[in-house]
Design an enzyme around this catalytic site. Structure first.
Site, short mmCIF file in Angstrom:
data_model
loop_
_atom_site.label_atom_id
_atom_site.label_comp_id
_atom_site.label_asym_id
_atom_site.label_seq_id
_atom_site.Cartn_x
_atom_site.Cartn_y
_atom_site.Cartn_z
N SER A 6 0.85 -1.19 0.00
CA SER A 6 0.00 0.00 0.00
C SER A 6 0.88 1.24 0.00
O SER A 6 1.70 1.43 0.91
CB SER A 6 -0.90 0.02 1.24
OG SER A 6 -1.45 1.32 1.39
N HIS A 29 -1.14 -1.18 -4.33
CA HIS A 29 -2.42 -0.90 -3.68
C HIS A 29 -2.51 0.61 -3.42
O HIS A 29 -1.68 1.18 -2.71
CB HIS A 29 -2.50 -1.69 -2.37
CG HIS A 29 -3.78 -1.58 -1.63
ND1 HIS A 29 -4.88 -2.39 -1.87
CD2 HIS A 29 -4.16 -0.76 -0.61
CE1 HIS A 29 -5.86 -2.08 -1.05
NE2 HIS A 29 -5.45 -1.09 -0.26
N ASP A 31 -4.75 3.63 -2.01
CA ASP A 31 -5.86 3.92 -1.11
C ASP A 31 -6.44 5.31 -1.38
O ASP A 31 -5.83 6.33 -1.06
CB ASP A 31 -5.39 3.85 0.34
CG ASP A 31 -5.11 2.42 0.79
OD1 ASP A 31 -6.04 1.59 0.70
OD2 ASP A 31 -3.98 2.14 1.23
N MET A 33 -9.11 8.00 -0.42
CA MET A 33 -9.96 8.35 0.74
C MET A 33 -10.52 9.75 0.54
O MET A 33 -9.81 10.65 0.10
CB MET A 33 -9.12 8.32 2.02
CG MET A 33 -8.42 6.99 2.28
SD MET A 33 -7.58 7.03 3.87
CE MET A 33 -6.76 5.44 3.85
N HIS A 62 -8.12 0.92 -4.13
CA HIS A 62 -9.02 0.65 -2.99
C HIS A 62 -9.74 1.95 -2.68
O HIS A 62 -9.16 2.87 -2.10
CB HIS A 62 -8.20 0.15 -1.79
CG HIS A 62 -9.01 -0.06 -0.55
ND1 HIS A 62 -8.45 -0.20 0.71
CD2 HIS A 62 -10.36 -0.18 -0.37
CE1 HIS A 62 -9.41 -0.37 1.61
NE2 HIS A 62 -10.58 -0.35 0.97
N MET A 64 -12.07 4.14 -0.74
CA MET A 64 -12.79 4.39 0.51
C MET A 64 -13.50 5.73 0.33
O MET A 64 -13.13 6.75 0.92
CB MET A 64 -11.79 4.40 1.69
CG MET A 64 -11.29 2.99 2.02
SD MET A 64 -9.73 2.98 2.91
CE MET A 64 -8.62 3.09 1.51
N MET A 133 -11.55 -6.27 5.23
CA MET A 133 -10.70 -5.33 5.98
C MET A 133 -10.34 -5.94 7.33
O MET A 133 -11.22 -6.45 8.03
CB MET A 133 -11.40 -3.99 6.19
CG MET A 133 -11.59 -3.14 4.95
SD MET A 133 -10.06 -2.67 4.10
CE MET A 133 -9.19 -1.75 5.38
N ASP A 171 -6.51 -6.58 4.24
CA ASP A 171 -5.86 -5.26 4.23
C ASP A 171 -5.93 -4.67 5.63
O ASP A 171 -7.03 -4.48 6.16
CB ASP A 171 -6.58 -4.37 3.20
CG ASP A 171 -6.02 -2.96 3.12
OD1 ASP A 171 -4.95 -2.69 3.70
OD2 ASP A 171 -6.68 -2.13 2.46
C1 DX5 Z 1 -6.28 1.44 5.54
C2 DX5 Z 1 -5.80 1.13 4.14
C3 DX5 Z 1 -4.66 0.19 4.09
C4 DX5 Z 1 -3.41 0.68 4.76
C5 DX5 Z 1 -2.75 -0.51 5.34
O1 DX5 Z 1 -7.52 2.03 5.48
O2 DX5 Z 1 -6.86 0.56 3.39
O3 DX5 Z 1 -4.39 -0.19 2.74
O4 DX5 Z 1 -2.49 1.32 3.92
O5 DX5 Z 1 -1.66 -0.10 6.09
P1 DX5 Z 1 -0.93 -1.10 7.08
O6 DX5 Z 1 -0.40 -2.23 6.26
O7 DX5 Z 1 0.14 -0.25 7.67
O8 DX5 Z 1 -1.95 -1.56 8.08
ZN ZN Z 2 -6.34 -0.32 1.45
#
Ligand code: DX5
Ligand code: ZN
Length: 217
Positions: A6, A29, A31, A33, A62, A64, A133, A171
């Site tokens: 990620s 990956h 993210d 948000m 991903h 969110m 998750m 994840d």
């Molecule tokens: C959290 C993200 C993850 C995050 C994971 O909401 O979806 O992808 O980057 O980070 P680690 O591996 O540090 O938990």
């Molecule tokens: Zn993620």
């Protein structure tokens, strides 16, 4: 067994260099948000489009973000190889998954720790991947939630029973010390942010995590 680092834990001022450091990953990956579906804000379509353009590996987006029905297809249109939307943010998940596939992406659906997996069991043919998750979404570096593993187990059993080929991604909090539990529960795609980018040698960490997962096969 696939490892998707990620980039949430990467240096956002040097994304191209940071992507080069994970060129042995199966996918990157990314993210997204929106400070609405989750209490954190990262980036949106223009930045992901540039990430896609310079990434040496395919993109696992991903999302969110709220109103996935309206906001997710653009990520498939820009060529992200896999697009994950949250079940909690979609009004019509089957229609959306079909739209993502029509646009050429793998369709993936994510659920938060408090969301049951059972509503997805009869819809497995619509998805290439289900993301369970293992932390509350929003931030990297959180503690792995073992309470999510029974959902992985039940999902893996349902996929086997239906003779389907659906990936189970986990994840949140994945590292060398939690990976084995996720593998044993039935996951086969592993997202790792802080474990990869927090290490001195991200590429070596990716190889180590993959080898550790493969040791179970
Ligand atoms: C959290 C993200 C993850 C995050 C994971 O909401 O979806 O992808 O980057 O980070 P680690 O591996 O540090 O938990
Ligand atoms: Zn993620």
């Amino acid at each position: 067994m696939k490892i998707h680092p990620s980039i949430l834990s990467a240096d956002f001022a040097n994304l191209e260099t940071e992507l080069q450091r994970i060129s042995n990953a199966d996918m990157a990956h990314v993210d997204v948000m929106d400070n609405h579906f989750v209490p954190n804000l990262t980036f949106g379509p223009p930045v992901v489009e540039r990430i896609k353009a310079v990434s040496p590996v395919p993109i696992d987006a991903h999302l969110m973000i709220a109103d996935a029905d309206r906001n997710a297809p653009v990520y498939a249109e820009m060529g992200c190889e896999s697009v994950t939307f949250h079940l909690e943010a979609a009004a019509a998940p089957v229609r959306l998954a079909r739209e993502l596939r029509r646009l050429g992406a793998q369709a993936s659906v994510a659920i938060k720790p408090g969301t049951p997996v059972e509503p997805l069991i009869d819809l497995l043919g619509e998805f290439d991947q289900v993301l369970i998750m293992t932390v509350e979404p929003g931030f990297g570096g959180q503690k792995f939630l073992d309470v999510c593993l029974p959902k992985v187990k039940r999902l893996r059993a349902a996929i086997s029973e239906q003779n389907m080929k659906v990936n189970i991604q986990v994840d949140g909090g994945i590292s060398a010390s939690t990976l084995d539990r996720a593998v044993e529960a039935g996951a086969n795609v592993f997202v790792a942010g802080s474990a990869v980018y927090g290490s001195d040698n991200p590429a070596a960490t990716i190889d180590e995590l993959r080898a550790q997962a493969l040791a179970h096969v």
